[in-house]
Design a protein around this motif. Structure first.
Motif, PDB file in Angstrom:
ATOM      1  N   ALA A 151       0.845  -1.138   0.135  1.00  0.00           N
ATOM      2  CA  ALA A 151       0.056   0.020   0.191  1.00  0.00           C
ATOM      3  C   ALA A 151       0.938   1.228   0.034  1.00  0.00           C
ATOM      4  O   ALA A 151       0.649   2.079  -0.710  1.00  0.00           O
ATOM      5  CB  ALA A 151      -0.887  -0.041   1.356  1.00  0.00           C
ATOM      6  N   ILE A 152       1.904   1.164   0.842  1.00  0.00           N
ATOM      7  CA  ILE A 152       2.825   2.320   0.748  1.00  0.00           C
ATOM      8  C   ILE A 152       3.640   2.540  -0.645  1.00  0.00           C
ATOM      9  O   ILE A 152       3.580   3.596  -1.329  1.00  0.00           O
ATOM     10  CB  ILE A 152       3.902   2.272   1.939  1.00  0.00           C
ATOM     11  N   VAL A 156       3.542   5.847  -3.491  1.00  0.00           N
ATOM     12  CA  VAL A 156       4.591   6.367  -4.189  1.00  0.00           C
ATOM     13  C   VAL A 156       4.517   6.131  -5.567  1.00  0.00           C
ATOM     14  O   VAL A 156       4.807   7.265  -6.185  1.00  0.00           O
ATOM     15  CB  VAL A 156       5.896   5.479  -3.642  1.00  0.00           C
ATOM     16  N   GLY A 157       3.940   5.336  -6.015  1.00  0.00           N
ATOM     17  CA  GLY A 157       3.884   5.027  -7.659  1.00  0.00           C
ATOM     18  C   GLY A 157       2.790   5.889  -8.108  1.00  0.00           C
ATOM     19  O   GLY A 157       3.094   6.276  -9.318  1.00  0.00           O
ATOM     20  N   SER A 158       1.918   6.355  -7.328  1.00  0.00           N
ATOM     21  CA  SER A 158       0.815   7.281  -7.875  1.00  0.00           C
ATOM     22  C   SER A 158       1.525   8.576  -7.680  1.00  0.00           C
ATOM     23  O   SER A 158       0.634   9.290  -8.876  1.00  0.00           O
ATOM     24  CB  SER A 158      -0.428   7.102  -6.796  1.00  0.00           C
ATOM     25  N   TYR A 159       2.197   8.883  -7.123  1.00  0.00           N
ATOM     26  CA  TYR A 159       2.838  10.332  -7.223  1.00  0.00           C
ATOM     27  C   TYR A 159       4.137  10.573  -8.250  1.00  0.00           C
ATOM     28  O   TYR A 159       4.192  11.883  -8.649  1.00  0.00           O
ATOM     29  CB  TYR A 159       3.139  10.876  -5.812  1.00  0.00           C
ATOM     30  N   THR A 244      -5.523   8.286  -3.820  1.00  0.00           N
ATOM     31  CA  THR A 244      -4.502   8.860  -4.657  1.00  0.00           C
ATOM     32  C   THR A 244      -4.023   8.341  -6.094  1.00  0.00           C
ATOM     33  O   THR A 244      -3.352   8.981  -6.637  1.00  0.00           O
ATOM     34  CB  THR A 244      -3.215   9.226  -3.835  1.00  0.00           C
ATOM     35  N   PHE A 245      -4.681   7.018  -6.126  1.00  0.00           N
ATOM     36  CA  PHE A 245      -4.541   6.546  -7.419  1.00  0.00           C
ATOM     37  C   PHE A 245      -4.848   7.231  -8.716  1.00  0.00           C
ATOM     38  O   PHE A 245      -5.981   7.959  -8.649  1.00  0.00           O
ATOM     39  CB  PHE A 245      -5.242   4.999  -7.604  1.00  0.00           C
ATOM     40  N   ASP A 249      -1.136  10.541 -16.074  1.00  0.00           N
ATOM     41  CA  ASP A 249      -0.568  11.583 -15.742  1.00  0.00           C
ATOM     42  C   ASP A 249      -1.402  12.889 -15.919  1.00  0.00           C
ATOM     43  O   ASP A 249      -1.144  13.947 -15.466  1.00  0.00           O
ATOM     44  CB  ASP A 249       0.856  11.833 -16.256  1.00  0.00           C
ATOM     45  N   LYS A 250      -2.157  12.784 -16.950  1.00  0.00           N
ATOM     46  CA  LYS A 250      -2.961  14.053 -17.462  1.00  0.00           C
ATOM     47  C   LYS A 250      -4.070  14.078 -16.548  1.00  0.00           C
ATOM     48  O   LYS A 250      -5.051  15.116 -16.964  1.00  0.00           O
ATOM     49  CB  LYS A 250      -3.290  13.635 -18.910  1.00  0.00           C
ATOM     50  N   SER A 251      -4.552  13.262 -15.840  1.00  0.00           N
ATOM     51  CA  SER A 251      -6.046  13.284 -15.217  1.00  0.00           C
ATOM     52  C   SER A 251      -5.563  13.584 -13.627  1.00  0.00           C
ATOM     53  O   SER A 251      -4.426  13.349 -13.021  1.00  0.00           O
ATOM     54  CB  SER A 251      -6.632  11.980 -15.135  1.00  0.00           C
TER      55      SER A 251
END
Length: 251
Positions: A151-152, A156-159, A244-245, A249-251
């Protein structure tokens, strides 16, 4: 074939074909165990005579498994989003649960293989780890730990938008956490305020729970506390990850 099965198979094949990733996931953390195990062979970590291998094996193993979970999903989500693969997946009937579920099963499989490798090496006569009768209880603790750190990694991968940013953010979390949670250095030898600070880190509870199960040091109370804490971290970080998912990157 379901979306979940297709994504799981694709993730497995990509992982197996990437020899560099396989090395760092399995061999690199194992090197720490071998190096520290040989350097401090026959030494104890406290006045009770606890062997150093009984301390370092569960600690390094927990850190290596947590590290693999964070980096594994963080890099995948970043790359899939950057290459617009997530946007294409979104256009199919595949739900978000299939995306996360496929990575979850792969992370569990990798973590359990890592655990078997670590324990097998630590049991060699040159190192001398002795398993307690409660060692099977380490499996559910490891699964909870992998879930929490997955989950952590999803956050990180979402940002993160580049491989460099994934590596920078993940390392800034995992390396200090390894030392402050007792993976490499006994917490009893740290200042009291650092021992208190370590209780905010999920790796501390993963270390304590796995160590209690494998070596019998700490008892069932440490294992129950570890499960409760890791379950709480999973819930909190999991909700944040879902919020946060981003599919693109455009949304």
């Amino acid at each position: 074939m379901s979306a979940y099965s297709a994504l799981s198979q694709a993730g497995y094949r990509a992982h197996v074909r990437d020899k560099t990733t396989l090395f760092f996931v399995f061999a690199f953390p194992l090197l720490f165990l071998i190096v520290f195990g040989l350097i401090f062979n026959g030494q104890s970590v406290d006045e009770t005579g606890r062997a150093y291998i009984d301390y370092i094996a569960p600690g390094v193993m927990s850190w290596g498994i947590a590290n693999a979970a964070v980096f594994g999903i963080a890099f995948v989500l970043m790359q899939w989003r950057r290459d617009d693969l997530l946007r294409l997946i979104r256009m199919t009937p595949a739900p978000l649960t299939a995306v996360f579920g496929s990575r979850y099963v792969l992370a569990i499989a990798i973590g359990l293989v890592q655990a078997v490798m670590f324990v097998s090496v630590a049991l060699l006569p040159v190192f001398g780890l002795k398993l307690a009768g409660t060692w099977p209880l380490a499996v559910p603790i490891l699964i909870l730990g992998i879930t929490a750190f997955l989950a952590i990694g999803a956050i990180v991968g979402s940002y993160a938008k580049t491989p460099e940013s994934v590596a920078a953010v993940a390392n800034c979390m995992m390396v200090p956490m390894a030392f402050l949670s007792g993976s490499f250095f006994p917490l009893d030898r740290m200042p009291h305020w650092l021992q208190t600070l370590s209780r905010i880190f999920p790796l501390r509870y993963l270390n304590d729970g796995v160590s209690a199960a494998i070596t019998g040091d700490g008892g069932k109370s440490d294992m129950l506390l570890a499960c409760a804490a890791l379950g709480g971290y999973t819930l909190v970080f999991g909700l944040i990850a879902m919020k946060t998912f981003r599919w693109s990157d455009k949304s």
